[in-house]
Scaffold this active site. Structure first.
Site, PDB file in Angstrom:
ATOM      1  N   HIS A   1      -7.385   7.783  11.745  1.00  0.00           N
ATOM      2  CA  HIS A   1      -6.882   6.404  11.691  1.00  0.00           C
ATOM      3  C   HIS A   1      -5.377   6.340  11.454  1.00  0.00           C
ATOM      4  CE1 HIS A   1     -11.211   5.108  10.403  1.00  0.00           C
ATOM      5  NE2 HIS A   1     -11.127   5.410  11.686  1.00  0.00           N
TER       6      HIS A   1
ATOM      7  N   ARG B   1       0.823  -1.200   0.000  1.00  0.00           N
ATOM      8  CA  ARG B   1       0.000   0.000   0.000  1.00  0.00           C
ATOM      9  C   ARG B   1       0.865   1.262   0.000  1.00  0.00           C
ATOM     10  NH1 ARG B   1      -4.168  -0.685   4.724  1.00  0.00           N
ATOM     11  NH2 ARG B   1      -4.915   1.336   3.963  1.00  0.00           N
TER      12      ARG B   1
ATOM     13  N   CYS C   1       6.567   1.298  17.174  1.00  0.00           N
ATOM     14  CA  CYS C   1       6.951  -0.022  17.682  1.00  0.00           C
ATOM     15  C   CYS C   1       5.705  -0.733  18.232  1.00  0.00           C
ATOM     16  CB  CYS C   1       7.983   0.228  18.782  1.00  0.00           C
ATOM     17  SG  CYS C   1       8.098  -1.041  19.992  1.00  0.00           S
TER      18      CYS C   1
ATOM     19  N   VAL D   1      -5.353   7.033   5.503  1.00  0.00           N
ATOM     20  CA  VAL D   1      -4.001   6.955   6.104  1.00  0.00           C
ATOM     21  C   VAL D   1      -2.924   7.258   5.058  1.00  0.00           C
ATOM     22  CG1 VAL D   1      -4.729   5.298   7.858  1.00  0.00           C
ATOM     23  CG2 VAL D   1      -3.932   4.444   5.638  1.00  0.00           C
ATOM     24  N   ASP D   2      -3.358   7.862   3.902  1.00  0.00           N
ATOM     25  CA  ASP D   2      -2.434   8.005   2.773  1.00  0.00           C
ATOM     26  C   ASP D   2      -1.741   9.367   2.707  1.00  0.00           C
ATOM     27  OD1 ASP D   2      -5.397   8.174   0.628  1.00  0.00           O
ATOM     28  OD2 ASP D   2      -4.404   9.780   1.718  1.00  0.00           O
TER      29      ASP D   2
HETATM   30  C1  BV8 Z   1     -12.751   1.311  18.056  1.00  0.00           C
HETATM   31  C2  BV8 Z   1      -6.739   2.188   9.276  1.00  0.00           C
HETATM   32  C3  BV8 Z   1     -12.926   1.307  20.407  1.00  0.00           C
HETATM   33  C4  BV8 Z   1      -6.010   0.945   8.950  1.00  0.00           C
HETATM   34  C5  BV8 Z   1      -9.100   1.696   9.545  1.00  0.00           C
HETATM   35  C6  BV8 Z   1     -15.970  -5.309  17.634  1.00  0.00           C
HETATM   36  C7  BV8 Z   1     -14.776  -5.151  18.330  1.00  0.00           C
HETATM   37  C8  BV8 Z   1     -14.069  -3.968  18.322  1.00  0.00           C
HETATM   38  C9  BV8 Z   1     -14.547  -2.895  17.606  1.00  0.00           C
HETATM   39  C10 BV8 Z   1     -15.720  -3.072  16.905  1.00  0.00           C
HETATM   40  C11 BV8 Z   1     -16.443  -4.234  16.904  1.00  0.00           C
HETATM   41  N1  BV8 Z   1     -17.541  -4.058  16.129  1.00  0.00           N
HETATM   42  C12 BV8 Z   1     -17.528  -2.815  15.633  1.00  0.00           C
HETATM   43  C13 BV8 Z   1     -16.450  -2.211  16.104  1.00  0.00           C
HETATM   44  C14 BV8 Z   1     -16.036  -0.902  15.849  1.00  0.00           C
HETATM   45  C15 BV8 Z   1     -15.089  -0.975  14.646  1.00  0.00           C
HETATM   46  C16 BV8 Z   1     -15.950  -0.858  13.413  1.00  0.00           C
HETATM   47  O1  BV8 Z   1     -16.484   0.196  13.178  1.00  0.00           O
HETATM   48  N2  BV8 Z   1     -16.075  -1.942  12.642  1.00  0.00           N
HETATM   49  C17 BV8 Z   1     -16.921  -1.859  11.454  1.00  0.00           C
HETATM   50  C18 BV8 Z   1     -16.332  -2.705  10.335  1.00  0.00           C
HETATM   51  C19 BV8 Z   1     -18.320  -2.296  11.839  1.00  0.00           C
HETATM   52  N3  BV8 Z   1     -14.229   0.155  14.823  1.00  0.00           N
HETATM   53  C20 BV8 Z   1     -13.045   0.014  15.421  1.00  0.00           C
HETATM   54  O2  BV8 Z   1     -12.556  -1.043  15.737  1.00  0.00           O
HETATM   55  C21 BV8 Z   1     -12.347   1.324  15.708  1.00  0.00           C
HETATM   56  N4  BV8 Z   1     -11.890   1.360  17.048  1.00  0.00           N
HETATM   57  O3  BV8 Z   1     -13.928   1.123  17.939  1.00  0.00           O
HETATM   58  O4  BV8 Z   1     -12.123   1.492  19.270  1.00  0.00           O
HETATM   59  C22 BV8 Z   1     -12.635  -0.074  20.859  1.00  0.00           C
HETATM   60  C23 BV8 Z   1     -11.348  -0.357  21.283  1.00  0.00           C
HETATM   61  C24 BV8 Z   1     -11.093  -1.638  21.757  1.00  0.00           C
HETATM   62  C25 BV8 Z   1     -12.105  -2.614  21.770  1.00  0.00           C
HETATM   63  C26 BV8 Z   1     -13.394  -2.289  21.327  1.00  0.00           C
HETATM   64  C27 BV8 Z   1     -13.652  -1.017  20.861  1.00  0.00           C
HETATM   65  C28 BV8 Z   1     -11.149   1.473  14.804  1.00  0.00           C
HETATM   66  C29 BV8 Z   1     -11.625   1.698  13.391  1.00  0.00           C
HETATM   67  C30 BV8 Z   1     -10.435   2.091  12.519  1.00  0.00           C
HETATM   68  C31 BV8 Z   1      -9.995   0.909  11.693  1.00  0.00           C
HETATM   69  N5  BV8 Z   1      -8.919   1.329  10.781  1.00  0.00           N
HETATM   70  N6  BV8 Z   1      -8.098   2.113   8.783  1.00  0.00           N
HETATM   71  C32 BV8 Z   1      -5.744   0.818   7.477  1.00  0.00           C
HETATM   72  O5  BV8 Z   1      -6.215   1.655   6.686  1.00  0.00           O
HETATM   73  O6  BV8 Z   1      -5.070  -0.150   7.129  1.00  0.00           O
HETATM   74  S1  BV8 Z   1     -10.673   1.711   8.943  1.00  0.00           S
HETATM   75  C33 BV8 Z   1     -10.672   1.689   7.259  1.00  0.00           C
HETATM   76  O7  BV8 Z   1     -12.047   1.781   6.924  1.00  0.00           O
HETATM   77  C34 BV8 Z   1     -10.030   2.846   6.546  1.00  0.00           C
HETATM   78  O8  BV8 Z   1      -9.550   3.867   7.401  1.00  0.00           O
HETATM   79  C35 BV8 Z   1     -11.182   3.409   5.756  1.00  0.00           C
HETATM   80  O9  BV8 Z   1     -11.045   4.744   5.466  1.00  0.00           O
HETATM   81  C36 BV8 Z   1     -12.245   3.153   6.732  1.00  0.00           C
HETATM   82  C37 BV8 Z   1     -13.647   3.363   6.379  1.00  0.00           C
HETATM   83  O10 BV8 Z   1     -13.847   2.844   5.149  1.00  0.00           O
HETATM   84  P1  BV8 Z   1     -14.103   3.933   3.992  1.00  0.00           P
HETATM   85  O11 BV8 Z   1     -13.063   4.979   4.092  1.00  0.00           O
HETATM   86  O12 BV8 Z   1     -15.496   4.363   4.057  1.00  0.00           O
HETATM   87  O13 BV8 Z   1     -13.770   3.107   2.745  1.00  0.00           O
HETATM   88  P2  BV8 Z   1     -14.706   2.025   2.106  1.00  0.00           P
HETATM   89  O14 BV8 Z   1     -13.856   1.249   1.172  1.00  0.00           O
HETATM   90  O15 BV8 Z   1     -15.486   1.325   3.168  1.00  0.00           O
HETATM   91  O16 BV8 Z   1     -15.769   2.890   1.274  1.00  0.00           O
HETATM   92  C38 BV8 Z   1     -15.335   3.688   0.203  1.00  0.00           C
HETATM   93  C39 BV8 Z   1     -16.514   4.539  -0.186  1.00  0.00           C
HETATM   94  O17 BV8 Z   1     -16.089   5.416  -1.229  1.00  0.00           O
HETATM   95  C40 BV8 Z   1     -17.689   3.747  -0.741  1.00  0.00           C
HETATM   96  O18 BV8 Z   1     -18.880   4.231  -0.166  1.00  0.00           O
HETATM   97  C41 BV8 Z   1     -17.653   4.060  -2.233  1.00  0.00           C
HETATM   98  O19 BV8 Z   1     -18.953   4.109  -2.797  1.00  0.00           O
HETATM   99  C42 BV8 Z   1     -17.052   5.433  -2.239  1.00  0.00           C
HETATM  100  N7  BV8 Z   1     -16.352   5.807  -3.465  1.00  0.00           N
HETATM  101  C43 BV8 Z   1     -15.722   5.016  -4.358  1.00  0.00           C
HETATM  102  N8  BV8 Z   1     -15.185   5.783  -5.331  1.00  0.00           N
HETATM  103  C44 BV8 Z   1     -15.466   7.076  -5.025  1.00  0.00           C
HETATM  104  C45 BV8 Z   1     -16.200   7.098  -3.832  1.00  0.00           C
HETATM  105  N9  BV8 Z   1     -16.627   8.232  -3.258  1.00  0.00           N
HETATM  106  C46 BV8 Z   1     -16.334   9.387  -3.877  1.00  0.00           C
HETATM  107  N10 BV8 Z   1     -15.623   9.453  -5.023  1.00  0.00           N
HETATM  108  C47 BV8 Z   1     -15.185   8.321  -5.630  1.00  0.00           C
HETATM  109  N11 BV8 Z   1     -14.485   8.403  -6.779  1.00  0.00           N
END
Ligand code: BV8
Length: 245
Positions: A119, A70, A127, A103-104
């Site tokens: 994020h 990435r 580390c 994160v880019d």
């Molecule tokens: C947290 C960094 C408290 C890494 C990312 C069970 C256990 C623990 C937590 C959870 C759980 N269940 C739910 C949760 C909460 C969880 C969560 O939300 N899960 C989701 C899947 C349900 N969240 C967490 O864990 C967060 N922390 O809650 O802490 C905690 C602590 C301890 C224990 C419990 C709770 C941390 C979340 C952060 C994760 N890290 N990224 C990396 O990048 O490698 S998230 C990752 O998804 C990216 O950052 C990304 O940006 C983000 C969101 O996705 P999108 O950006 O929306 O991207 P996506 O591909 O989904 O969508 C793209 C969109 O663009 C689409 O809609 C598409 O139509 C559109 N598109 C396409 N082309 C275009 C466009 N739009 C405009 N123009 C275009 N041309």
């Protein structure tokens, strides 16, 4: 795309604007979004399964190499007109806050100055054992390399699923979302929390919420305005309509 005149008028007269971006705004820079099929070697993996501490503990080399792949994409990418339009908007709005899940680092490279990275940023390492933050650019051997301070594995300085977000960035993002007049949700599937709750806070204080996305999301039905199209086309058009040269 027809931009509603009422939205143009609202943005013209607003002093406080908050923007949340997701992977979609970087799609037109050639960076695959988080949920679209990954290419090549990585097509067999689900990002949500790789972006976790558990995945790193189980297979540090695999996760490290996914981020190296990435990082290569990000290094070759350029900010696109969507990123650039937000940098123009920041200069035009008195109190402007850009909140990104990405994160880019492309917003900063496009000229945005005040960017809240919820994020983290994959161009930085830290580390895994003690969180020692490394100076940018320290190139160390190994896959993953070892921390020069404590010998633990290095990992990218990003927030993985199940990890807490950086407190200061999240606090400022919440503050901005609860104090804004207009909230733009751009290029995000609006399913990752707590970022996905930010537009709800904005709605809760009566802000105008605008979604910019070619597809529908769980926010679409709740948004005041839905501009259904790619950010790289819609954002420049919106900025030109509100702030003509
Ligand atoms: C947290 C960094 C408290 C890494 C990312 C069970 C256990 C623990 C937590 C959870 C759980 N269940 C739910 C949760 C909460 C969880 C969560 O939300 N899960 C989701 C899947 C349900 N969240 C967490 O864990 C967060 N922390 O809650 O802490 C905690 C602590 C301890 C224990 C419990 C709770 C941390 C979340 C952060 C994760 N890290 N990224 C990396 O990048 O490698 S998230 C990752 O998804 C990216 O950052 C990304 O940006 C983000 C969101 O996705 P999108 O950006 O929306 O991207 P996506 O591909 O989904 O969508 C793209 C969109 O663009 C689409 O809609 C598409 O139509 C559109 N598109 C396409 N082309 C275009 C466009 N739009 C405009 N123009 C275009 N041309």
């Amino acid at each position: 795309m027809d931009i509603p005149q009422s939205l143009i008028d609202t943005l013209c007269t607003s002093e406080r604007v908050a923007v949340l971006t997701g992977a979609g705004i970087s799609a037109e820079s050639g960076i695959p979004t988080f949920r679209e099929a990954q290419t090549g070697l990585w097509a067999q993996y689900n990002p949500e399964e790789l972006a976790t501490p558990g995945a790193f503990r189980r297979n540090p080399r695999l996760v490290w190499e996914w981020y190296q792949w990435r990082r290569g994409l990000v290094a070759k990418a350029q900010p696109n007109p969507g990123h650039l339009a937000l940098a123009v908007m920041e200069a035009q709005v008195a109190d402007f806050t850009l909140i990104t899940q990405n994160v880019d680092g492309l917003h900063q490279r496009a000229g945005s100055r005040n960017v809240l990275e919820l994020h983290g940023n994959l161009t930085r390492d830290k580390c895994f054992e003690r969180g020692c933050v490394l100076e940018a650019g320290e190139q160390l051997a190994g896959s993953p390399p070892r921390c020069p301070h404590c010998g633990g594995y290095l990992r990218p300085d990003v927030v993985w699923f199940g990890e807490s977000l950086p407190e200061e960035a999240l606090h400022c993002a919440l503050q901005a979302s609860q104090n804004t007049q207009v909230f733009l949700s751009v290029g995000t599937s609006a399913i990752v929390h707590p970022a996905a709750s930010l537009p709800e806070y904005a709605l809760g204080v009566g802000a105008v919420v605008v979604e910019i996305n070619p597809a529908e999301t769980p926010l679409t039905q709740r948004a005041t305005y839905v501009l259904q199209g790619p950010a790289g086309e819609v954002l420049p058009q919106l900025v030109r309509a509100v702030w003509p040269d």
